[in-house]
Every structure is written in C-alpha cells, then in structure tokens.
Design a protein around this motif. Structure first.
Motif, PDB file in Angstrom:
ATOM      1  N   ASP A 121      -9.704   4.200 -16.794  1.00  0.00           N
ATOM      2  CA  ASP A 121     -10.079   2.864 -16.338  1.00  0.00           C
ATOM      3  C   ASP A 121      -8.848   1.959 -16.214  1.00  0.00           C
ATOM      4  OD1 ASP A 121     -12.597   3.825 -16.465  1.00  0.00           O
ATOM      5  OD2 ASP A 121     -13.373   2.329 -17.872  1.00  0.00           O
ATOM      6  N   GLU A 122      -7.967   2.032 -17.183  1.00  0.00           N
ATOM      7  CA  GLU A 122      -6.782   1.173 -17.173  1.00  0.00           C
ATOM      8  C   GLU A 122      -5.840   1.536 -16.035  1.00  0.00           C
ATOM      9  OE1 GLU A 122      -6.559   0.238 -21.971  1.00  0.00           O
ATOM     10  OE2 GLU A 122      -5.582   2.020 -21.136  1.00  0.00           O
ATOM     11  N   ALA A 123      -5.693   2.822 -15.764  1.00  0.00           N
ATOM     12  CA  ALA A 123      -4.815   3.253 -14.673  1.00  0.00           C
ATOM     13  C   ALA A 123      -5.355   2.776 -13.330  1.00  0.00           C
ATOM     14  CB  ALA A 123      -4.674   4.771 -14.681  1.00  0.00           C
ATOM     15  N   ILE A 124      -6.645   2.967 -13.088  1.00  0.00           N
ATOM     16  CA  ILE A 124      -7.241   2.508 -11.839  1.00  0.00           C
ATOM     17  C   ILE A 124      -7.183   0.985 -11.752  1.00  0.00           C
ATOM     18  CG2 ILE A 124      -9.364   2.422 -10.478  1.00  0.00           C
ATOM     19  CD1 ILE A 124      -8.122   5.158 -10.525  1.00  0.00           C
ATOM     20  N   GLN A 125      -7.431   0.325 -12.891  1.00  0.00           N
ATOM     21  CA  GLN A 125      -7.383  -1.132 -12.916  1.00  0.00           C
ATOM     22  C   GLN A 125      -6.024  -1.665 -12.478  1.00  0.00           C
ATOM     23  OE1 GLN A 125      -9.907  -3.624 -14.137  1.00  0.00           O
ATOM     24  NE2 GLN A 125      -8.430  -4.646 -12.823  1.00  0.00           N
ATOM     25  N   GLU A 136      -7.245  13.248  -2.137  1.00  0.00           N
ATOM     26  CA  GLU A 136      -6.112  13.989  -1.589  1.00  0.00           C
ATOM     27  C   GLU A 136      -5.376  14.745  -2.696  1.00  0.00           C
ATOM     28  OE1 GLU A 136      -3.620  11.281   0.485  1.00  0.00           O
ATOM     29  OE2 GLU A 136      -5.171  10.634   1.891  1.00  0.00           O
ATOM     30  N   LEU A 137      -5.147  14.083  -3.806  1.00  0.00           N
ATOM     31  CA  LEU A 137      -4.434  14.730  -4.909  1.00  0.00           C
ATOM     32  C   LEU A 137      -5.227  15.897  -5.482  1.00  0.00           C
ATOM     33  CD1 LEU A 137      -3.164  11.524  -6.761  1.00  0.00           C
ATOM     34  CD2 LEU A 137      -1.771  13.143  -5.466  1.00  0.00           C
ATOM     35  N   ARG A 138      -6.545  15.724  -5.533  1.00  0.00           N
ATOM     36  CA  ARG A 138      -7.382  16.773  -6.113  1.00  0.00           C
ATOM     37  C   ARG A 138      -7.373  18.034  -5.244  1.00  0.00           C
ATOM     38  NH1 ARG A 138     -11.506  13.914  -6.387  1.00  0.00           N
ATOM     39  NH2 ARG A 138     -12.808  14.775  -4.737  1.00  0.00           N
ATOM     40  N   ASP A 196       4.376  10.046  -6.538  1.00  0.00           N
ATOM     41  CA  ASP A 196       4.410   8.642  -6.158  1.00  0.00           C
ATOM     42  C   ASP A 196       3.839   7.791  -7.288  1.00  0.00           C
ATOM     43  OD1 ASP A 196       1.643   8.908  -6.005  1.00  0.00           O
ATOM     44  OD2 ASP A 196       1.649   9.172  -3.835  1.00  0.00           O
ATOM     45  N   PHE A 197       3.767   6.480  -7.037  1.00  0.00           N
ATOM     46  CA  PHE A 197       3.382   5.559  -8.112  1.00  0.00           C
ATOM     47  C   PHE A 197       2.000   5.884  -8.670  1.00  0.00           C
ATOM     48  CE2 PHE A 197       0.954   1.731  -9.202  1.00  0.00           C
ATOM     49  CZ  PHE A 197       1.649   1.336 -10.321  1.00  0.00           C
ATOM     50  N   LEU A 198       1.015   6.039  -7.789  1.00  0.00           N
ATOM     51  CA  LEU A 198      -0.351   6.245  -8.267  1.00  0.00           C
ATOM     52  C   LEU A 198      -0.479   7.569  -9.016  1.00  0.00           C
ATOM     53  CD1 LEU A 198      -3.200   5.158  -8.429  1.00  0.00           C
ATOM     54  CD2 LEU A 198      -3.685   6.234  -6.216  1.00  0.00           C
ATOM     55  N   THR A 199       0.149   8.611  -8.490  1.00  0.00           N
ATOM     56  CA  THR A 199       0.099   9.902  -9.176  1.00  0.00           C
ATOM     57  C   THR A 199       0.726   9.809 -10.552  1.00  0.00           C
ATOM     58  OG1 THR A 199       0.272  11.003  -7.022  1.00  0.00           O
ATOM     59  CG2 THR A 199       0.675  12.349  -8.975  1.00  0.00           C
ATOM     60  N   SER A 200       1.868   9.134 -10.616  1.00  0.00           N
ATOM     61  CA  SER A 200       2.534   8.960 -11.906  1.00  0.00           C
ATOM     62  C   SER A 200       1.679   8.150 -12.862  1.00  0.00           C
ATOM     63  CB  SER A 200       3.889   8.280 -11.701  1.00  0.00           C
ATOM     64  OG  SER A 200       4.528   8.035 -12.934  1.00  0.00           O
ATOM     65  N   SER A 244       0.833  -1.202   0.000  1.00  0.00           N
ATOM     66  CA  SER A 244       0.000   0.000   0.000  1.00  0.00           C
ATOM     67  C   SER A 244       0.868   1.253   0.000  1.00  0.00           C
ATOM     68  CB  SER A 244      -0.935   0.008   1.210  1.00  0.00           C
ATOM     69  OG  SER A 244      -0.221   0.244   2.413  1.00  0.00           O
ATOM     70  N   LEU A 245       2.050   1.167   0.602  1.00  0.00           N
ATOM     71  CA  LEU A 245       2.988   2.281   0.552  1.00  0.00           C
ATOM     72  C   LEU A 245       3.396   2.589  -0.883  1.00  0.00           C
ATOM     73  CD1 LEU A 245       5.391   1.682   3.573  1.00  0.00           C
ATOM     74  CD2 LEU A 245       4.126   3.772   3.089  1.00  0.00           C
ATOM     75  N   VAL A 246       3.509   1.540  -1.690  1.00  0.00           N
ATOM     76  CA  VAL A 246       3.910   1.721  -3.079  1.00  0.00           C
ATOM     77  C   VAL A 246       2.736   2.226  -3.917  1.00  0.00           C
ATOM     78  CG1 VAL A 246       4.747   0.552  -5.138  1.00  0.00           C
ATOM     79  CG2 VAL A 246       5.689  -0.042  -2.897  1.00  0.00           C
ATOM     80  N   VAL A 247       1.611   1.537  -3.829  1.00  0.00           N
ATOM     81  CA  VAL A 247       0.487   1.839  -4.713  1.00  0.00           C
ATOM     82  C   VAL A 247      -0.230   3.122  -4.301  1.00  0.00           C
ATOM     83  CG1 VAL A 247      -1.709   0.980  -5.611  1.00  0.00           C
ATOM     84  CG2 VAL A 247       0.185  -0.604  -5.250  1.00  0.00           C
ATOM     85  N   LEU A 248      -0.465   3.284  -2.983  1.00  0.00           N
ATOM     86  CA  LEU A 248      -1.224   4.437  -2.505  1.00  0.00           C
ATOM     87  C   LEU A 248      -0.351   5.548  -1.948  1.00  0.00           C
ATOM     88  CD1 LEU A 248      -4.050   2.505  -0.611  1.00  0.00           C
ATOM     89  CD2 LEU A 248      -4.061   3.320  -2.966  1.00  0.00           C
TER      90      LEU A 248
END
Length: 527
Positions: A326-330, A300-302, A312-316, A222-226
């Motif tokens: 859809d693909e990014a969230i997936q 949070e990002l918004r 971080d990973f999710l932002t990137s 979760s540290l990586v993804v979120l």
C-alpha cells in the motif's frame, strides 16, 4: 526469477484485487526541513541581554471567539484567500514585527519572519520533524479505508517510509539518470510552441500556455514514476474522458477544494458540504486514474520472464522490503498527483520575470549557448554547469514563490525573537515576508539573479529562502522537480525570445500559487 520480479509478481497479484482502495496526496507541498549539523538549544538562546518573554506576550490580531481571524480570509475580508493571501503575513509583520500569533478557528499559530528564528526551528527539529496534518485528508482516507500517505505521517512511521523512498528520490545519480528522457519531453514542448509561432495566426502567443505546461509536467514525471510516456503532450484538447485530462482537471479541483476546506470550519466532518463533495470527487478521480496507470505498469512487470537490466523507479519502489505494498503504490500515486501543477507554475513565473527583464534573459541565453549548443543533448552534468540558470530560478522563487510558507510543529521548547515558544506549537515560517526586506535583500523589488552567484558581493543570509524546505522533511520530489524545471527553461530560452503583453502577472492562491494570466509572446531566435 529475480528478487524484484518475485516481489512485483506477488504484489501485482494482490494489486488486481486491492488497487481501487488506495489514496493520494501531494507529497511535495509543505514538506519542508533538512536536519542541521548541530542543535541550537533553548538554553543557549536564553543567554541574551534581555530576559526571555512569555508565550502569551507574543503580539497578534485578536480575532473573534471560536473563529479567530477567519473572517479576514473570507471573500469579503481583508485578505481573500484566492487573491490576497500573501498580503496577510506582510501586513501582520508591519504591524506586529517579526513574530506574531494568530488564531484561525481552533488553530493557534505562530508566524516568524526572521532567518535566525527559522534556523532555530529547523535546528530543533530532532530526529522526527513534525508538520501539521490536514484533517480533511485524514477524514477522506478514513472514509475510504485508505492509508495515510507520507505527507500525513509523523514520528517513527514517517521516518521509516521517508528513509526508504530517499534511496530513489534524493540521490543525485538516481535523478540524473532521467535527465535525457525528460529533455526529450521538453524538446517536444518546444516543437509544439514553434508550430504555433510559425503559423503566425496568434502573433506569437500560445493559447492556454499554462495548460500546455500541465501536460508537459505530467508527461515528464510519468517517465520517472511509470517508466513510460503517456502521450498527453499535445496542443489539441484532450478528450474529456481521457486519463490525462481527467487527472489534470481533478488536480485543479483538488487544490481549489483544499484551499477552501483549509480556511473553513470543519463542517465536512458532520455534513457533506458542496466544497467537500467537489474535493471528494477530485480525490476519487486522481486516485483511480493514477492507480490505473500504475496497474498497467505492474501488469507489464508481471509478464516479464527476465528482470530489466536496470530497474526503473516504480520497479525499485515495489521491490523494497521496508515498505508495504500500500505504501509503495501510495508513493507512486502521490508523485503523479504532484506532477501536474507546481512545476508548471514555477516555470511560468520564471518565464514572466525573464520576459520583463530582457537583459537577464539575454545573459541566460548566452550561458545556455556556451554550455549546450543548439541540437546538443542535455544531461545532469550539463545542467550542473549552468550557474546563472540556478540563480534565475532562486531569484524567481524569492519574488514569485510557488509555496508561501513552511509549517512545523515544535518538538521541544525554543526561544524565537525573545519569546519562549512551547513544544507542540504550530509555527509558520513566513519566508515571503523575508523576501521583501532590504536588510536581507538589497533592492528587494528588483529582479537580480546575480545576488545568488558565488561572488565576493554575494551575501544572502542562510535560511532566508528555502523553496523546497530544509532537512529530513525537505520536499521529497525536489530533485526531480528542479531537473524538470531546468530542462524546460533551458529549451524554451534556447529557442525563443520570450516577451510579455498586457497587465503584469499576479499570483492566485490555491494551496500553491498559480498565475492569473500567461500572455507570453514567443519569437523564434535566429540560428
């Protein structure tokens, strides 16, 4: 506003309305392959002393009409899938040799048990390696009107999505940046184990140790993804309605259901069977929990007025213009799903073999203390210095593989073991068989990490062990999984002498292998 925040803001606005409509899939399991430097053509392979034999001459069990050999894998068959799945390839090899054909219902498969043939398959992957899709995953996503996900894609669509996520998931520098954060989670795990040991109420055993590792693995990824902790790493029983506990329980049901559906007739396409209902509920739960976590991160990002100094990973991932929302969230959902069990089980297998081989455990402890004294932080550069650590992990993967084999759909005709195998044939690469053969591993029954060290005596054949696959379809989360595994193993062995009590561990199969027990004895090392 930065380019990243513009995209996140646009996508987050859409996400509020659309987030419940996305799916999950464990991207790591079964995604194997890495493009070779050259292509071995069937013409070159045909230049052998003996003539190439026809496909229909490949030996194998006959089976019954329509169902093939499916009864062998039933609870009353020779190889019940939960306990003796791995025995099937070993016994088939003994009877039919290094290549055989088998029909499971309508699915015809060719199994190969030779590193040279495995190399041939990978070298002929082409630009777009293909793997079988899981019909029940596709069925679920069609019913829910959800995207397919990376694991179920082939061809140009797979290449487009995979090329995009490689930028964040496969570059060593990108992965290494998270080593310090993941190390904090592993040190917290050690603290929990130490607390149990010091109480002295369990004689060094940690109740439900594997379940504790599920929490460790989910917390770490979760540290990586979120980009944040979710707070699930605790000895206490998580509330049943907590997101973390719902995720962990659903992933367990997912794999149990996956294994049953994989080996059963596709009745789920016509009626809602009990297995399908359990599988569907698990998929729904994993999806909703993961999407909730991702939605909180998007919020949070918004709300940020300025972009973060380092994305971080999710932002990137969300900022990529070569992937849809859809693909990014997936992809983020897939990675969270993959966090729970595979790495945890692999760590358990490593600890078991070290507990049963105290000399190897002492050698690993010595290396750890030489490279990273107690109390010192660990980063990716430190991990790269631990050669015996990597040898231990490889040897464990040989003896106790987390994934039994790799699947491919041939993109061209090839010759395997002297037989011409046509394009579009499903081929399974049975490396669990190779791991037992003395011609590739002298004394295969022995735990010998030294065989993997780069010395003059090391002669392990290429393509004989590929736990994460090879080539463009190598496990997309490989580098993060390895880093997490190394950190957990280092911190546990650095702080505890790990022993074992009772009957030896066995593996049970549920798509990936799991331990049937975890009766470790932890004894604090003197400092």
């Amino acid at each position: 506003m930065s380019h990243i925040l513009k995209i996140v803001g646009r996508r987050a606005a859409v996400t509020q309305a659309r987030l419940p409509n996305w799916a999950i899939w464990k991207t790591c399991v079964g995604q194997n392959g890495r493009r070779g430097a050259s292509t071995a053509t069937s013409t070159k392979q045909s230049a052998q002393d003996r003539p190439v034999r026809r496909f229909d001459e490949i030996p194998g069990p006959k089976g019954l009409p329509f169902i093939g050999t499916a009864l062998d894998y039933s609870p009353f068959g020779r190889f019940p899938i939960k306990t003796k799945m791995a025995n099937s390839t070993i016994e088939r090899y003994k009877k039919y040799g290094k290549i055989y054909r088998e029909n499971l219902g309508p699915r015809e498969m060719v199994f190969v048990c030779d590193p040279k043939d495995i190399e041939t398959v990978f070298r002929n992957d082409g630009q777009y390696p293909e793997r079988p899709v899981s019909d029940f995953i596709v069925t679920y996503r069609q019913l829910k009107k959800k995207p397919i996900g990376l694991a179920q894609l082939n061809g140009e669509e797979w290449f487009r999505v995979r090329s995009s996520v490689n930028k964040d998931l496969m570059r060593p520098k990108a992965v290494g940046a998270y080593a310090g954060l993941q190390d904090e989670v592993s040190r917290e795990l050690v603290g929990l184990v130490r607390g149990v040991v010091r109480k002295g109420e369990t004689s060094g055993q940690v109740p439900d140790f594997t379940k504790l590792l599920y929490k460790w693995s989910l917390e770490s990824l979760s540290l990586v993804v979120l980009g944040k902790r979710i707070g699930c790493l605790t000895l206490d029983q998580l509330p049943e309605d907590s997101d973390a506990q719902r995720m962990i329980g659903a992933v367990n049901d997912f794999f149990i259901g996956f294994a049953k559906l994989l080996m059963s007739p596709p009745l789920y396409k016509y009626i809602s069977t009990p297995t399908w209902k359990r599988f569907e509920r698990a998929m729904d739960t994993i999806t909703s929990v993961a999407e909730k976590m991702i939605g909180e991160k998007l919020k949070e990002l918004r709300q940020m007025e300025q972009p973060p100094e380092e994305a971080d990973f999710l932002t990137s991932l969300l900022s990529r213009e070569d992937m849809t929302l859809d693909e990014a969230i997936q992809m983020a959902v897939d990675l969270l799903n993959g966090a729970v069990d595979s790495t945890a089980h692999t760590l358990v297998f490593n600890l078991f073999l070290l507990a049963k081989h105290p000399n190897a455990q002492q050698k690993l402890y010595t290396e750890i203390m030489e490279v990273v004294p107690a109390g010192q932080p660990i980063d990716d550069r430190v991990l790269n210095k631990m050669h015996y650590l990597r040898a231990v992990v490889k040897e464990t993967s040989r003896i106790y593989p987390t994934v039994l084999n790799t699947a491919r759909i041939l993109t061209r005709d090839v010759v395997l073991a002297g037989y011409r195998v046509p394009a579009k044939t499903t081929v399974l690469l049975a490396q669990n068989v190779i791991s037992t053969l003395p011609e590739y591993y002298p004394e295969p029954e022995s735990f010998m990490p030294e065989r993997w060290l780069r010395t003059g005596s090391s002669n392990v054949q290429s393509f004989s062990l590929l736990p994460f696959g090879y080539g463009p379809r190598m496990c997309v989360g490989r580098r993060f999984a390895e880093q997490e595994l190394y950190l957990g193993l280092v911190r546990i062995i650095q702080n505890f002498n790990v022993g074992w009590e009772g009957e030896d561990m066995k593996q049970v199969w549920r798509l990936v292998n799991a331990p049937d027990r975890d009766t470790f004895i932890f004894k604090e090392r003197e400092t």
